[in-house]
Design a protein around this motif. Structure first.
Motif, mmCIF file in Angstrom:
data_model
loop_
_atom_site.group_PDB
_atom_site.id
_atom_site.type_symbol
_atom_site.label_atom_id
_atom_site.label_comp_id
_atom_site.label_asym_id
_atom_site.label_seq_id
_atom_site.Cartn_x
_atom_site.Cartn_y
_atom_site.Cartn_z
ATOM 1 N N TYR A 162 35.640 87.079 39.332
ATOM 2 C CA TYR A 162 35.739 85.705 38.744
ATOM 3 C C TYR A 162 37.663 86.156 37.760
ATOM 4 O O TYR A 162 38.263 85.054 37.729
ATOM 5 C CB TYR A 162 34.411 85.591 37.411
ATOM 6 N N LEU A 163 37.383 86.949 36.723
ATOM 7 C CA LEU A 163 39.022 87.620 36.109
ATOM 8 C C LEU A 163 39.886 87.789 37.066
ATOM 9 O O LEU A 163 41.572 87.150 36.701
ATOM 10 C CB LEU A 163 38.429 88.736 35.585
ATOM 11 N N ARG A 192 34.481 81.994 46.004
ATOM 12 C CA ARG A 192 35.799 80.856 45.541
ATOM 13 C C ARG A 192 36.820 80.498 45.489
ATOM 14 O O ARG A 192 37.872 80.394 45.108
ATOM 15 C CB ARG A 192 34.550 80.881 43.890
ATOM 16 N N TYR A 193 37.078 82.457 45.887
ATOM 17 C CA TYR A 193 38.637 82.301 46.304
ATOM 18 C C TYR A 193 39.097 82.971 47.736
ATOM 19 O O TYR A 193 39.430 83.967 47.806
ATOM 20 C CB TYR A 193 39.041 83.597 45.164
ATOM 21 N N GLY A 232 40.079 86.159 40.088
ATOM 22 C CA GLY A 232 40.166 84.748 40.637
ATOM 23 C C GLY A 232 41.039 83.788 39.668
ATOM 24 O O GLY A 232 42.174 83.481 39.642
ATOM 25 N N SER A 233 40.761 84.249 38.320
ATOM 26 C CA SER A 233 40.848 83.214 37.474
ATOM 27 C C SER A 233 42.193 83.329 37.345
ATOM 28 O O SER A 233 43.743 82.588 36.868
ATOM 29 C CB SER A 233 39.966 83.287 36.553
ATOM 30 N N GLN A 234 43.028 84.672 37.087
ATOM 31 C CA GLN A 234 44.274 84.732 36.810
ATOM 32 C C GLN A 234 45.604 84.525 38.185
ATOM 33 O O GLN A 234 46.218 84.279 37.681
ATOM 34 C CB GLN A 234 44.782 86.772 36.952
ATOM 35 N N GLY A 266 44.685 82.440 40.306
ATOM 36 C CA GLY A 266 45.422 80.949 40.877
ATOM 37 C C GLY A 266 45.179 80.465 42.204
ATOM 38 O O GLY A 266 44.517 81.130 42.419
ATOM 39 N N GLU A 267 45.492 79.510 42.183
ATOM 40 C CA GLU A 267 45.629 78.960 43.865
ATOM 41 C C GLU A 267 47.322 79.563 44.274
ATOM 42 O O GLU A 267 46.399 79.871 46.351
ATOM 43 C CB GLU A 267 46.838 77.970 43.320
#
Length: 341
Positions: free
Chosen positions: A175-176, A214-215, A178-180, A182-183
């Motif tokens: 999650y960390l 998710r990513y 993937g969030s960093q 982004g797209e």
């Protein structure tokens, strides 16, 4: 009426004078039967109290056996030594057996030697392989509780597991990262010390699941068997970077982080995000200097407390097999780093 207590203590417990107790103990005439019974009951109560006091102030010797890099074994030693002081009047004497790399045969030999010498319990960080599981079974048959630490042996008769939810830790890392990212597509280098450790495998499974779900634009390259040492891990990282120009992030499960960073620097590669495990001395420095972004940390003193309590439960004949509360996984940044005390 045999006893080993002072006359004054028996008299106080019975609510009688010392002279009366003395007459009862020496079977002198002129003592009523009820008085003799009171003295006998007082002695029995004192014996009960003494037995309870002895049980409450037990001295237990345990052995902590770990195949792990020195930076992590130092942190574990500090946690166990700090937690010992909180368990008084029970006194734990900890004997530490640490090695950065240990062949399964050597580890089995050590566990068997401890079993034959005698111990009140074994705390074990070891690979999940059949020979080690068999050694744990022999210890259990000898009535020696084995508590697995940070990496479990679920198919063994271990008394308990002390550590974090490793799968959830891997999911948090995904999650960390993937969030960093982004797209933008990216590629993560996942480093394991060894695929033989169940805890590291659980982290990787959790990480891969979240990345996949998710990513999906993030790729994964795995390296393993560097045993968390800088030399071997650095060589593996350099080889992976040379083979795949897309790698631009790291999820370090197995350590050797300074060497991994050196491999990126030597190759002139950008690094978008770096997630590591354990707030040891190396990672504190790397986090404070901005070399890595996040550390997934769990309190080793909580693990030590769980291990001590599991051994106490077994030594008190409590029937228990499983684990106490799992350690909470914390996300540590340069701005919320706890003190090193």
């Amino acid at each position: 009426m045999p006893h080993h207590f002072l006359v004054k203590d028996i008299a106080f417990q019975a609510g009688l004078s010392t002279a009366t107790v003395d007459r009862v103990l020496n079977e002198r005439p002129g003592v009523r039967r009820q008085t003799g019974q009171r003295v006998k009951a007082a002695i029995a109560e004192l014996e009960k109290q003494q037995a309870g006091a002895e049980a409450a102030s037990r001295k237990l010797s345990i052995d902590i056996v770990m195949e792990t890099p020195e930076r992590f074994s130092n942190a574990v030693r500090a946690a166990f030594e700090a937690e010992v002081a909180t368990l008084l009047p029970t006194v734990f004497r900890c004997r530490f057996h640490f090695a950065e790399v240990m062949r399964p045969a050597e580890l089995v030999q050590l566990i068997d030697r401890i079993r034959l010498r005698g111990t009140h319990g074994i705390v074990l960080k070891a690979p999940d392989v059949p020979d080690v599981i068999a050694a744990v079974r022999r210890a259990d048959e000898a009535k020696i509780p084995v508590v697995t630490l940070v990496t479990d042996l679920p198919n063994s008769p271990r008394a308990a597991y002390a550590g974090a939810d490793n799968r959830a830790a891997g999911e948090t890392a995904a999650y960390l990262i993937g969030s960093q990212m982004g797209e933008r597509p990216g590629h993560v280098l996942v480093t394991l010390s060894s695929g033989r450790f169940r805890g590291e495998e659980e982290r990787e499974i959790g990480f891969r699941r979240i990345i996949r779900e998710r990513y999906p634009s993030i790729g994964i390259t795995e390296i393993s068997e560097g045993h968390g040492t800088d030399a071997a891990t650095g060589t593996l990282a350099a080889e992976a970077l040379a083979a795949n120009r897309a790698i631009d992030a790291v999820y370090s499960i197995g350590g050797g982080n300074r060497a991994v960073l050196a491999a990126f620097e030597a190759s002139g590669r950008p690094l978008r995000v770096f997630v590591a495990h354990d707030l040891d001395a190396d990672n504190r420095g790397l986090l404070a200097s901005g070399k890595i972004n996040f550390v997934l940390h769990h309190d080793l003193r909580t693990d030590a407390r769980s291990a001590f309590r599991a051994i106490l439960d077994r030594s008190s004949k409590a029937q228990r097999n499983g684990h106490g509360p799992l350690s909470a996984v914390e996300i540590i940044t340069p701005f919320n780093m706890p003190s090193g005390d």
